[in-house]
Structure formats: structure tokens, C-alpha cells
Write an enzyme that holds these catalytic residues in place. Structure first.
Site, PDB file in Angstrom:
ATOM      1  N   GLU A  93       0.821  -1.213   0.000  1.00 24.45           N
ATOM      2  CA  GLU A  93       0.000   0.000   0.000  1.00 24.45           C
ATOM      3  C   GLU A  93       0.852   1.261   0.000  1.00 24.45           C
ATOM      4  O   GLU A  93       1.965   1.266   0.536  1.00 24.45           O
ATOM      5  CB  GLU A  93      -0.829   0.065   1.287  1.00 24.45           C
ATOM      6  CG  GLU A  93      -1.778  -1.075   1.480  1.00 24.45           C
ATOM      7  CD  GLU A  93      -2.437  -1.008   2.856  1.00 24.45           C
ATOM      8  OE1 GLU A  93      -3.194  -1.912   3.159  1.00 24.45           O
ATOM      9  OE2 GLU A  93      -2.172  -0.056   3.608  1.00 24.45           O
ATOM     10  N   CYS A 106       3.496   8.268   1.477  1.00 19.77           N
ATOM     11  CA  CYS A 106       3.916   7.254   2.448  1.00 19.77           C
ATOM     12  C   CYS A 106       3.979   5.926   1.704  1.00 19.77           C
ATOM     13  O   CYS A 106       2.962   5.467   1.169  1.00 19.77           O
ATOM     14  CB  CYS A 106       2.891   7.211   3.580  1.00 19.77           C
ATOM     15  SG  CYS A 106       3.229   5.937   4.786  1.00 19.77           S
ATOM     16  N   CYS A 113       4.822  -7.753   6.917  1.00 23.50           N
ATOM     17  CA  CYS A 113       5.944  -7.403   7.800  1.00 23.50           C
ATOM     18  C   CYS A 113       6.156  -8.531   8.798  1.00 23.50           C
ATOM     19  O   CYS A 113       5.194  -9.097   9.323  1.00 23.50           O
ATOM     20  CB  CYS A 113       5.658  -6.096   8.540  1.00 23.50           C
ATOM     21  SG  CYS A 113       7.033  -5.549   9.575  1.00 23.50           S
ATOM     22  N   CYS A 117       4.262  -6.179  15.299  1.00 23.68           N
ATOM     23  CA  CYS A 117       3.873  -5.240  16.357  1.00 23.68           C
ATOM     24  C   CYS A 117       2.389  -5.453  16.685  1.00 23.68           C
ATOM     25  O   CYS A 117       1.555  -5.590  15.774  1.00 23.68           O
ATOM     26  CB  CYS A 117       4.119  -3.804  15.920  1.00 23.68           C
ATOM     27  SG  CYS A 117       5.865  -3.503  15.541  1.00 23.68           S
ATOM     28  N   CYS A 120      -0.561  -3.281  15.013  1.00 23.36           N
ATOM     29  CA  CYS A 120      -0.444  -2.948  13.590  1.00 23.36           C
ATOM     30  C   CYS A 120      -1.094  -3.993  12.685  1.00 23.36           C
ATOM     31  O   CYS A 120      -0.829  -5.201  12.825  1.00 23.36           O
ATOM     32  CB  CYS A 120       1.035  -2.813  13.251  1.00 23.36           C
ATOM     33  SG  CYS A 120       1.368  -2.630  11.501  1.00 23.36           S
ATOM     34  N   SER A 215      10.883   4.681  15.575  1.00 24.06           N
ATOM     35  CA  SER A 215       9.609   4.527  16.256  1.00 24.06           C
ATOM     36  C   SER A 215       9.852   3.891  17.633  1.00 24.06           C
ATOM     37  O   SER A 215      10.012   2.680  17.745  1.00 24.06           O
ATOM     38  CB  SER A 215       8.672   3.661  15.407  1.00 24.06           C
ATOM     39  OG  SER A 215       7.434   3.568  16.054  1.00 24.06           O
ATOM     40  N   LEU A 216       9.896   4.745  18.664  1.00 26.88           N
ATOM     41  CA  LEU A 216      10.092   4.212  20.018  1.00 26.88           C
ATOM     42  C   LEU A 216       8.822   3.515  20.483  1.00 26.88           C
ATOM     43  O   LEU A 216       8.854   2.613  21.296  1.00 26.88           O
ATOM     44  CB  LEU A 216      10.437   5.354  20.979  1.00 26.88           C
ATOM     45  CG  LEU A 216      11.745   6.100  20.713  1.00 26.88           C
ATOM     46  CD1 LEU A 216      11.897   7.262  21.685  1.00 26.88           C
ATOM     47  CD2 LEU A 216      12.935   5.158  20.831  1.00 26.88           C
ATOM     48  N   ASN A 291      -4.238   5.042  15.526  1.00 25.94           N
ATOM     49  CA  ASN A 291      -5.374   4.923  14.604  1.00 25.94           C
ATOM     50  C   ASN A 291      -6.227   3.724  15.027  1.00 25.94           C
ATOM     51  O   ASN A 291      -5.749   2.589  14.998  1.00 25.94           O
ATOM     52  CB  ASN A 291      -4.844   4.737  13.172  1.00 25.94           C
ATOM     53  CG  ASN A 291      -5.961   4.726  12.156  1.00 25.94           C
ATOM     54  OD1 ASN A 291      -7.062   4.242  12.426  1.00 25.94           O
ATOM     55  ND2 ASN A 291      -5.703   5.268  10.996  1.00 25.94           N
ATOM     56  N   CYS A 335      -1.281   1.698   8.051  1.00 24.91           N
ATOM     57  CA  CYS A 335      -0.629   0.761   7.144  1.00 24.91           C
ATOM     58  C   CYS A 335      -1.145  -0.660   7.316  1.00 24.91           C
ATOM     59  O   CYS A 335      -1.368  -1.125   8.403  1.00 24.91           O
ATOM     60  CB  CYS A 335       0.889   0.858   7.270  1.00 24.91           C
ATOM     61  SG  CYS A 335       1.635  -0.192   8.500  1.00 24.91           S
TER      62      CYS A 335
HETATM   63  S1  SF4 Z   1       4.466  -1.099  12.945  1.00 26.98           S
HETATM   64 FE1  SF4 Z   1       5.948  -1.212  11.245  1.00 26.98          FE
HETATM   65  S2  SF4 Z   1       7.477  -2.669  11.974  1.00 26.98           S
HETATM   66 FE2  SF4 Z   1       5.678  -2.967  13.282  1.00 26.98          FE
HETATM   67  S3  SF4 Z   1       4.512  -4.629  12.279  1.00 26.98           S
HETATM   68 FE3  SF4 Z   1       3.708  -2.657  11.504  1.00 26.98          FE
HETATM   69  S4  SF4 Z   1       4.844  -2.335   9.608  1.00 26.98           S
HETATM   70 FE4  SF4 Z   1       5.994  -3.853  10.788  1.00 26.98          FE
END
Ligand code: SF4
Length: 345
Positions: A93, A106, A113, A117, A120, A215-216, A291, A335
Site C-alpha cells: 500500500e 507514504c 511485515c 507489532c 499494527c 519509532s520508540l 489509529n 498501514c
Molecule cells: S508497525 Fe511497522 S514494523 Fe511494526 S509490524 Fe507494523 S509495519 Fe511492521
């Protein structure tokens, strides 16, 4: 086996290949220009290049289409989300974000991925595969078309962890910024990582002019371990150490991203924790309100008013801090959400 895509070669690599095939060195810029500036989608359309040579190229290399197969436009703020499907069915995307005066693209570095995380949608997909440089560039050109002009900035904050596909991301940066091609300044490209320490250090020692965002997520080690498996590999202390090394070496600031989750990490005490971590580093903080449009995720977005208090604490301590609200919430712009829907359908 699929043939390599000719757009994956930097101009220098292309020069080596062309010369080995008998083409004159003087024609290389022309061919590179056809591929990257004019966006050639076939070898036939390269005017002024001999047919015999075009046939040689076509026998060895491909120019695979990388079309956007779906487009969503936010009724709220005009944000455009594009979904791409590549030759093998892998998807990725991109998002075009319209700010008051600027446009930002973006883009994704991977299909899915591996980082996983917890908050996400892309992480839930797992890794399908790394994207190749031309697939990254295809997103840029599609975003440019949507915006009606070159974006003011490009951020690698779409699907994937760019530092786990660093070879292709680095090459895409070189291709994007080549003055015989798209000529997009490296200084307007930001690469965002969830904290892959060795590549932060590698970037610090490279000659690339891109900006680094780390990204902390949060400033508490135990909490971070619950939010991203990457925390088990690299501690906050190691990440901060690498960021400090980067700023020392490059004399550039680093951008730290902190995600505001309601009741989890958005209190004044949390702000003090973040402050303690970053106070000695030339940096800017982006507070990102989570989000909420991520199905099945047990997180609530931080409230703007609490975010303001958090921001004030940072600013009073002399740290430039902005609050960023996700755009395009009505089109699932965080994302991985559109790709996740596509996978499920
Ligand atoms: S936040 Fe970034 S690094 Fe973490 S799972 Fe999503 S895309 Fe991957």
C-alpha cells in the site's frame, strides 16, 4: 525463473551491464532516462535505441508492470490510499497525504511485515516478501500522479520494516534521487524504523542524505516488549545509543515517533520517561495518536487533550514536539489495513 527487472539497477550498475552487452557508454543516460524519468513500460518504446540492442535487453531483463489495483479517497481530508499487486500476487500500500500546503507520499518497503507489532494491521499479515527497488519506485510514481505533482516528502512508513529490506530501500533511494532520473532530493526522504540497531549505525556511516525516524512507540521497556517483538532483540538503551551515534556522526537530528494509546502511555509521568530517554539527543518528537481502525486490536487512541499536556511537558524541556493525528481514518489509511482486507476477501 523470472528475469531481473532492469529498473532495479542503479545508473552505475546499468552502465556496467550495457557496456558488457556492447552498447556505447554515451547511451546509458538516455536509457536510464527512458526507464526512470519517462517511465517506459516496454523496451520497444525506447526511441533512438537500436532494435537489435532492445532485443538483447528484452531477452535478459523484464519491465514488469506494478499497477495500483485499488484506490480509495477519504471524504474527510482527501487522503488517497493505493493498493498495488505485483507480478506474483504480493500486495503493498501507499498513501498520499494532503497537508495545508504540502503533499507527502507514504510508501511500503515490504509486502506484509515480519515484526508483528501488536497494534499494527500489517504485523498481523506476516511477511509475504521484500519489495524490489522498482516496486518501491512504482509507488512513488503512482503517488506523484495522484498528487498531480512531485510530493514534497516521501516517508518509508507504509507496510514493512525498511531496515529489514535495507538493500532494496537503499537502492530505491539512489534511484529516486538520481539526477538523470526522478531527481528527488534524498533530504526529503524519511526512513522510519522500529529500531533495527545495526542498520541505524550503518546509515550513520553512509553518505545517504535521508532523514532517520525511530519509532520508540513508548518509553517503557516492559511495555515496549508487549507492543513489539523487536524489543526482545534491541533494548531502548541500545536504540537510543544507536540514535545518539547517528546524530553525532551525521550532525543531523533524529525523529522519534511515540504512539499515544489511551491510558497506556499518555500520562505526564510517561512524558517524563520519554524526556529522560531523549533529552541529550538532537531530536524532534512526533506524537502519533493511535489509529483505532484496526480490527481486533485491543487499543484505544490517546485523547488529544492529554496529548497536548504530554506535548507541553516536552516543549517546556526544549524538545520540539508535534502531535500527529492519522489522516484518512474513513478509508482505513493506517498501514496494512487495505491489504489485510484484500487478503481476507
Ligand atoms: S508497525 Fe511497522 S514494523 Fe511494526 S509490524 Fe507494523 S509495519 Fe511492521
Amino acid at each position: 525463473m523470472t528475469k531481473p527487472d532492469i529498473r532495479d539497477f542503479t545508473r552505475q550498475e546499468l552502465a556496467g551491464t550495457m557496456i558488457s552487452l556492447g552498447e556505447k557508454g554515451s547511451r546509458i543516460d538516455r536509457i536510464f532516462n527512458f526507464l526512470h524519468k519517462k517511465g517506459a513500460v516496454s523496451f520497444e518504446e525506447m526511441a533512438g535505441v537500436q532494435t537489435e540492442f532492445k532485443n538483447k535487453l528484452a531477452a535478459r531483463y523484464s519491465i514488469s508492470p506494478a499497477p495500483a489495483i485499488e484506490k480509495l479517497v477519504s471524504k474527510k481530508d482527501g487522503t488517497v490510499k493505493l493498493l498495488f499487486r505485483f507480478y506474483d500476487g504480493a500486495v503493498a500500500e501507499s498513501v498520499v497525504i494532503f497537508n495545508k500546503k504540502t503533499v507527502s507520499a507514504c510508501i511500503s518497503s515490504q509486502s506484509g511485515c515480519a515484526c508483528g507489532c501488536a497494534f499494527c494491521a500489517t504485523g498481523a499479515l506476516g511477511l509475504k516478501r521484500d519489495l524490489r527497488p522498482h516496486e518501491i519506485l512504482a509507488q512513488f510514481t503512482a503517488c506523484r500522479k495522484e498528487a498531480g505533482r512531485a510530493p514534497d516528502s516521501v516517508v518509508f512508513m507504509g507496510m514493512g520494516e525498511p531496515f529489514l529490506n535495507w538493500a532494496s530501500v537503499k537502492k530505491s533511494v539512489l534511484l529516486l534521487s538520481d539526477n538523470k532520473g526522478l531527481n528527488f532530493p534524498q533530504t526529503r526522504i524519511t526512513v522510519s524504523t522500529v529500531g533495527v540497531v545495526p542498520v541505524i549505525r550503518e546509515l550513520a556511516g553512509s553518505h545517504l542524505g535521508v532523514r532517520l525516524a525511530v519509532s520508540l512507540i513508548t518509553a517503557d521497556e516492559a511495555q515496549r516488549a508487549e507492543l513489539t517483538p523487536m524489543a526482545k532483540k534491541y533494548s531502548l538503551r541500545e536504540i537510543i545509543g544507536a540514535a545518539r551515534y547517528y546524530t553525532d556522526r551525521t550532525k543531523k537530528m533524529v525523529f522519534f515517533e511515540y504512539i499515544l494509546f489511551d491510558g497506556l502511555n499518555d500520562s505526564p509521568q510517561d512524558a517524563q520517561k520519554l524526556l529522560a530517554l531523549v533529552k541529550d539527543i538532537p531530536c524532534k518528537i512526533n506524537l502519533i495518536i493511535y489509529n483505532p481502525n484496526q480490527p481486533g486490536k485491543p487499543f484505544t487512541p490517546g485523547r488529544f487533550e492529554k496529548g497536548k499536556v504530554f506535548q507541553d511537558i516536552m516543549v517546556e524541556a526544549g524538545i520540539r514536539t508535534h502531535i500527529r493525528r492519522e489522516k484518512g481514518s474513513d478509508i482505513a489509511a493506517a498501514c496494512g489495513q487495505l491489504a489485510a482486507k484484500k487478503e481476507a476477501s
